[in-house]
Structure formats: C-alpha cells, structure tokens
Design an enzyme around this catalytic site. Structure first.
Site, PDB file in Angstrom:
ATOM      1  N   ARG A 122       0.834  -1.204   0.000  1.00  0.00           N
ATOM      2  CA  ARG A 122       0.000   0.000   0.000  1.00  0.00           C
ATOM      3  C   ARG A 122       0.864   1.248   0.000  1.00  0.00           C
ATOM      4  O   ARG A 122       0.814   2.083   0.894  1.00  0.00           O
ATOM      5  CB  ARG A 122      -0.965  -0.069   1.159  1.00  0.00           C
ATOM      6  CG  ARG A 122      -2.041  -1.085   0.816  1.00  0.00           C
ATOM      7  CD  ARG A 122      -3.045  -1.278   1.877  1.00  0.00           C
ATOM      8  NE  ARG A 122      -4.356  -1.469   1.271  1.00  0.00           N
ATOM      9  CZ  ARG A 122      -5.438  -1.753   1.961  1.00  0.00           C
ATOM     10  NH1 ARG A 122      -5.387  -1.839   3.266  1.00  0.00           N
ATOM     11  NH2 ARG A 122      -6.584  -1.921   1.347  1.00  0.00           N
ATOM     12  N   GLN A 127      -1.314   2.641  -5.440  1.00  0.00           N
ATOM     13  CA  GLN A 127      -2.718   2.882  -5.068  1.00  0.00           C
ATOM     14  C   GLN A 127      -3.683   2.494  -6.177  1.00  0.00           C
ATOM     15  O   GLN A 127      -4.753   1.953  -5.927  1.00  0.00           O
ATOM     16  CB  GLN A 127      -2.920   4.347  -4.690  1.00  0.00           C
ATOM     17  CG  GLN A 127      -2.788   4.558  -3.199  1.00  0.00           C
ATOM     18  CD  GLN A 127      -3.020   6.011  -2.798  1.00  0.00           C
ATOM     19  OE1 GLN A 127      -3.652   6.771  -3.520  1.00  0.00           O
ATOM     20  NE2 GLN A 127      -2.481   6.382  -1.654  1.00  0.00           N
ATOM     21  N   ASP A 130      -4.616  -1.176  -6.142  1.00  0.00           N
ATOM     22  CA  ASP A 130      -5.012  -1.703  -4.835  1.00  0.00           C
ATOM     23  C   ASP A 130      -6.409  -2.333  -4.896  1.00  0.00           C
ATOM     24  O   ASP A 130      -7.419  -1.666  -4.696  1.00  0.00           O
ATOM     25  CB  ASP A 130      -4.954  -0.548  -3.824  1.00  0.00           C
ATOM     26  CG  ASP A 130      -5.233  -0.989  -2.406  1.00  0.00           C
ATOM     27  OD1 ASP A 130      -5.651  -2.139  -2.191  1.00  0.00           O
ATOM     28  OD2 ASP A 130      -5.038  -0.154  -1.505  1.00  0.00           O
ATOM     29  N   SER A 133      -8.628  -2.191  -1.627  1.00  0.00           N
ATOM     30  CA  SER A 133      -9.365  -0.938  -1.430  1.00  0.00           C
ATOM     31  C   SER A 133     -10.524  -0.809  -2.410  1.00  0.00           C
ATOM     32  O   SER A 133     -11.634  -0.438  -2.022  1.00  0.00           O
ATOM     33  CB  SER A 133      -8.438   0.267  -1.591  1.00  0.00           C
ATOM     34  OG  SER A 133      -7.534   0.319  -0.532  1.00  0.00           O
ATOM     35  N   TYR A 230      -2.077  -0.810   9.512  1.00  0.00           N
ATOM     36  CA  TYR A 230      -3.050  -1.860   9.813  1.00  0.00           C
ATOM     37  C   TYR A 230      -3.266  -1.975  11.315  1.00  0.00           C
ATOM     38  O   TYR A 230      -2.467  -1.521  12.115  1.00  0.00           O
ATOM     39  CB  TYR A 230      -2.569  -3.209   9.277  1.00  0.00           C
ATOM     40  CG  TYR A 230      -2.736  -3.350   7.794  1.00  0.00           C
ATOM     41  CD1 TYR A 230      -3.991  -3.504   7.236  1.00  0.00           C
ATOM     42  CD2 TYR A 230      -1.629  -3.322   6.960  1.00  0.00           C
ATOM     43  CE1 TYR A 230      -4.149  -3.638   5.866  1.00  0.00           C
ATOM     44  CE2 TYR A 230      -1.774  -3.458   5.583  1.00  0.00           C
ATOM     45  CZ  TYR A 230      -3.040  -3.613   5.044  1.00  0.00           C
ATOM     46  OH  TYR A 230      -3.191  -3.742   3.697  1.00  0.00           O
TER      47      TYR A 230
HETATM   48  P1  NAD Z   1      -8.741  -3.977   7.063  1.00  0.00           P
HETATM   49  O1  NAD Z   1      -9.644  -4.471   6.009  1.00  0.00           O
HETATM   50  O2  NAD Z   1      -7.455  -4.685   7.307  1.00  0.00           O
HETATM   51  O3  NAD Z   1      -9.531  -3.900   8.455  1.00  0.00           O
HETATM   52  C1  NAD Z   1     -10.736  -3.161   8.570  1.00  0.00           C
HETATM   53  C2  NAD Z   1     -10.727  -2.335   9.825  1.00  0.00           C
HETATM   54  O4  NAD Z   1     -10.925  -3.172  10.973  1.00  0.00           O
HETATM   55  C3  NAD Z   1      -9.432  -1.578  10.104  1.00  0.00           C
HETATM   56  O5  NAD Z   1      -9.701  -0.205  10.189  1.00  0.00           O
HETATM   57  C4  NAD Z   1      -8.957  -2.143  11.435  1.00  0.00           C
HETATM   58  O6  NAD Z   1      -8.295  -1.185  12.228  1.00  0.00           O
HETATM   59  C5  NAD Z   1     -10.263  -2.579  12.053  1.00  0.00           C
HETATM   60  N1  NAD Z   1     -10.143  -3.495  13.204  1.00  0.00           N
HETATM   61  C6  NAD Z   1      -9.295  -4.540  13.390  1.00  0.00           C
HETATM   62  N2  NAD Z   1      -9.488  -5.105  14.581  1.00  0.00           N
HETATM   63  C7  NAD Z   1     -10.511  -4.433  15.184  1.00  0.00           C
HETATM   64  C8  NAD Z   1     -11.187  -4.562  16.444  1.00  0.00           C
HETATM   65  N3  NAD Z   1     -10.837  -5.501  17.335  1.00  0.00           N
HETATM   66  N4  NAD Z   1     -12.181  -3.688  16.715  1.00  0.00           N
HETATM   67  C9  NAD Z   1     -12.525  -2.726  15.836  1.00  0.00           C
HETATM   68  N5  NAD Z   1     -11.926  -2.568  14.643  1.00  0.00           N
HETATM   69  C10 NAD Z   1     -10.933  -3.405  14.313  1.00  0.00           C
HETATM   70  O7  NAD Z   1      -8.439  -2.431   6.818  1.00  0.00           O
HETATM   71  P2  NAD Z   1      -8.261  -1.672   5.430  1.00  0.00           P
HETATM   72  O8  NAD Z   1      -9.565  -1.231   4.945  1.00  0.00           O
HETATM   73  O9  NAD Z   1      -7.431  -2.507   4.562  1.00  0.00           O
HETATM   74  O10 NAD Z   1      -7.470  -0.387   5.901  1.00  0.00           O
HETATM   75  C11 NAD Z   1      -6.331  -0.489   6.751  1.00  0.00           C
HETATM   76  C12 NAD Z   1      -5.505   0.773   6.694  1.00  0.00           C
HETATM   77  O11 NAD Z   1      -4.817   0.879   5.466  1.00  0.00           O
HETATM   78  C13 NAD Z   1      -6.261   2.067   6.847  1.00  0.00           C
HETATM   79  O12 NAD Z   1      -5.473   2.947   7.611  1.00  0.00           O
HETATM   80  C14 NAD Z   1      -6.366   2.565   5.456  1.00  0.00           C
HETATM   81  O13 NAD Z   1      -6.576   3.965   5.394  1.00  0.00           O
HETATM   82  C15 NAD Z   1      -5.018   2.182   4.959  1.00  0.00           C
HETATM   83  N6  NAD Z   1      -4.965   2.149   3.514  1.00  0.00           N
HETATM   84  C16 NAD Z   1      -3.905   2.742   2.882  1.00  0.00           C
HETATM   85  C17 NAD Z   1      -3.822   2.726   1.510  1.00  0.00           C
HETATM   86  C18 NAD Z   1      -2.689   3.368   0.790  1.00  0.00           C
HETATM   87  O14 NAD Z   1      -2.000   4.174   1.347  1.00  0.00           O
HETATM   88  N7  NAD Z   1      -2.460   3.000  -0.454  1.00  0.00           N
HETATM   89  C19 NAD Z   1      -4.803   2.098   0.772  1.00  0.00           C
HETATM   90  C20 NAD Z   1      -5.860   1.501   1.439  1.00  0.00           C
HETATM   91  C21 NAD Z   1      -5.916   1.530   2.815  1.00  0.00           C
END
Ligand code: NAD
Length: 379
Positions: A122, A127, A130, A133, A230
């Site tokens: 990521r 992006q 991805d 996402s 994460y």
């Molecule tokens: P994910 O699918 O791995 O998880 C979904 C959400 O569940 C996360 O926000 C996580 O913190 C939450 N979670 C885990 N355990 C939990 C608990 N016990 N109680 C409540 N919530 C809990 O997450 P994602 O959608 O892949 O996103 C993860 C991170 O990556 C975010 O910060 C997102 O902004 C970031 N991201 C960055 C990029 C990039 O820079 N290219 C792209 C996509 C996402």
C-alpha cells in the site's frame, strides 16, 4: 504479448477481470487480448462489446488460453484453466493466499508466475492497483444496501401526515476502507451513525464524515496501529473493556455492520451471542468479515441467520460480486495498471522482478511457491 481473460468459474463469482475500457487500454499498451466467450455476462458485458474494443472472443477455454502469456482473473484459476495454461505464463488474480493452499500449489505445478493482487504493497505508486481498497469500498456501500433491504423500517427520519418515522441507528465496527464507505452510505440514507475501531487515526475520519466515534481510548488504543497502517491484534483485556463499553450501545442499534480484519489472522470476534440477543427484534447485522471467520457470533457464511429474538445476521460472501458491474470496472483498472509493470520500456513482456511491487505480490514462479510468508504450508 497476449492477455487472456477467462470466465470466472467459482460459484457466485459474478465479476470479470477486464472490461471493454481496459481491453482498449491494454491494446494501447501493446498487448493483444483474448476474452473467453461469456466472461462478462454476469457483469453486464456481452461478448460483442469486448470484440468492439478490439479483443478476440474465444469460444472455448482452451482457445482462450492457447496463446496466453498473461491470464487475468478475479479469483484463483481452476484446474481446467491451469491445465490449458502455457508453462511460464503470468497470472494476475486475488489468490486468497493464506486460505487457498491448493490454488498456490496448482499454480506452482503449472509453472505459472502468479501474482496475488492482495499482496500489492500500500505505497502511493501502487494505489491504482489496490484491489483490496477498490473492492472493500464497494463492499462497504453494498453492506448498507443489504442491511436496509433486510430491515423492515426506513433509514431516514420522515415526517408525514400520519406521523413521524424515526431515523435508524447504524453502528459500524471497523473503520477501514469498507467501514468508511459504509458510514458515508448510511449517512446519505439519513441514518444516525456511530462507529468504532482500534486504530486511533480513525476517530478523526469518522467525525469528518459526520458520525460519532466510540471506543475505549487507553494506552493500548493509542499504539494500536502498525507502521503499515493496519490494526494490531488487541489484548484480551482491551477486548473485554471494549466489549463492556459497546454492549449498552449495541443493544440500542437497529443495524450493525462489522468489517474488522487483521491481515493474515482470523477476523476478531466483536459481537457476542449475548450482544446479539440484546438487540431489538427486526434489527439487522451484516458481517463483512464472514469469509475470514466472522466478527459476529452466530454469523453463517452464505446464510441469513435469524436468532430466537428476531435479529437477522447476514453472512453474505462476496459483497463486491453483488455490485458486479462497478466492482469489475474498478478491479479491471487495478489489473490494467499492474500489467503495465510487466512490460519493459519497449513494450516487451519482461517483468523487473526487483520492482518492489512485483516482488511483494509474486507468489509462484518456475514451479515453486516463492513468497516468504507462504513457503511453508500452514499447520
Ligand atoms: P482492514 O480491512 O485490514 O480492516 C478493517 C478495519 O478493521 C481496520 O480499520 C482495522 O483497524 C479494524 N479493526 C481490526 N481489529 C478491530 C477490532 N478488534 N475492533 C474494531 N476494529 C478493528 O483495513 P483496510 O480497509 O485494509 O485499511 C487499513 C488501513 O490501510 C487504513 O489505515 C487505510 O486507510 C489504509 N490504507 C492505505 C492505503 C494506501 O495508502 N495506499 C490504501 C488503502 C488503505
């Protein structure tokens, strides 16, 4: 080089890995494209549209794969696809690598150079590739639509001559990409939205969408995010404190949508049987993590579980597949961008395996499983 796009063969998979738009662009990059007849039907793309975009439409799977140097898929290829694939061909797909060992072994045996799109790092440059996402975003949207369909009341407050309809209370658990879109969608529909996550950075994001944030904000919470952004697995103590805070809240909700995942681990259990039992009859829970083991006790993959107290728990797999045309369009653009990395500056198929994106995503090559985290089979 030839890109082949075959029909998805898994039950319930409605998406397709290329669209007429991306076929045109692939051809512009120097690829030739072959599409297996019928590949786009479930995403509302007839063969004729692929042909008009410049693809060759192949009648059979064998014909589609005969000359393929790169295979585009949504899910891991099946045995019949691997049998028809040239040794050394590249495969781009979501391979669910931690859970589908047999697919990895089949790809290795077929001597494919397979890339798991889930492993694309990521970083900013990636992006556009991805898939996690692009698909999670649509899944978050769709979760609200599914919930509202199963819920026997309205989401917005409505004032009518016959009296007022109350706004629904929607609680989103896990505020990653899917959770943020679920918040935005529920807000657009007029619900009163709250949300929780273990990553402190989400608090501001929740509030900026006009929803209220709810969590135990102790020392552990303040450190609950990895360098990669994460979630970490939380301690049993934290989970217990959090559960206590959330219990009275959950009892008052009409709709709960859970999206919490920890990369490479089973989904954390966030909603107990007691919490489900505390909800009002007619309430709806959507468990978006159901394919990774589920966030909700009682959620069943592929089923709508109805509890004794009249709460529905939706365990629908593949929510992006329930919005197949848009999910395909975004996924296809992700693959198109990734495929560009396989070409050298003269447009020849010559992947630079030192590229950090290709390195991170490559799972099989030259007959072996090559990814560090996958070399040994899980116990
Ligand atoms: P994910 O699918 O791995 O998880 C979904 C959400 O569940 C996360 O926000 C996580 O913190 C939450 N979670 C885990 N355990 C939990 C608990 N016990 N109680 C409540 N919530 C809990 O997450 P994602 O959608 O892949 O996103 C993860 C991170 O990556 C975010 O910060 C997102 O902004 C970031 N991201 C960055 C990029 C990039 O820079 N290219 C792209 C996509 C996402």
């Amino acid at each position: 080089a030839v890109v082949a796009v075959t029909r998805e063969r898994r039950a319930g998979e409605t998406r397709v890995a290329a669209t007429p738009e991306t076929v045109k662009k692939l051809i512009g990059q120097g690829f030739a494209v072959t599409v297996e007849s019928g590949a786009g039907v479930t995403a509302a793309i007839p063969d004729a549209e692929y042909a008009a975009a410049g693809a060759t439409v192949a009648k059979t799977l064998k014909d589609a794969l005969a000359k393929a140097d790169v295979l585009f898929k949504v899910r891991g290829p099946e045995a019949e696809e691997l049998a028809a694939l040239k040794p050394g061909a590249y495969v781009l797909a979501t391979l669910n690598p931690y859970n589908e060992r047999a697919t990895l072994e089949g790809l290795a045996k077929a001597k494919a150079g397979a890339f798991a799109m889930e492993f694309v790092p990521r970083i900013t440059r990636a992006q556009v590739m991805d898939v996690l996402s692009s698909q999670a975003n649509l899944a978050g949207y769709r979760a609200v639509i599914e919930a509202s369909e199963a819920y026997g009341k309205a989401l917005p407050m409505m004032m009518t001559a016959a009296g007022t309809v109350a706004a629904a209370k929607v609680f989103i658990m896990g505020v990653g990409v899917a959770g943020l879109q679920a918040i935005a969608t529920a807000r657009r529909l007029g619900a009163v939205v709250t949300a929780t996550d273990v990553r402190p950075a989400t608090k501001e994001q929740v509030e900026s969408l006009g929803a209220k944030f709810l969590a135990v904000e102790d020392e552990e919470f303040k450190n609950a995010q990895t360098a990669g952004g994460y979630a970490k697995e939380m301690s049993a103590e934290y989970q217990a404190k959090q559960a206590e805070l959330l219990s009275s809240h959950i009892a008052k909700q009409d709709i709960v949508i859970t999206t919490a995942l920890i990369p490479g681990r089973p989904a954390p259990k966030l909603v107990s049987a007691e919490q489900v039992a505390s909800m009002k009859p007619g309430s709806v829970i959507v468990d978006l993590a159901v394919e990774q083991g589920g966030n909700v006790v009682g959620a069943k993959l592929g089923e709508v579980a109805e509890t004794a107290n009249g709460v529905k728990i939706l365990g629908r797999p593949n929510l992006p597949g329930r919005i197949a045309a848009d999910a395909s369009a975004l996924y296809a653009r992700n693959l198109l961008a990734f495929a560009g990395l396989l070409l050298d500056k003269d447009g020849k198929l010559a992947p630079d395996f030192e590229d950090e994106i290709l390195k991170a995503a490559l799972v099989t090559k030259d007959g072996a499983i090559v990814h560090e985290q996958l070399k040994t089979a899980p116990a």
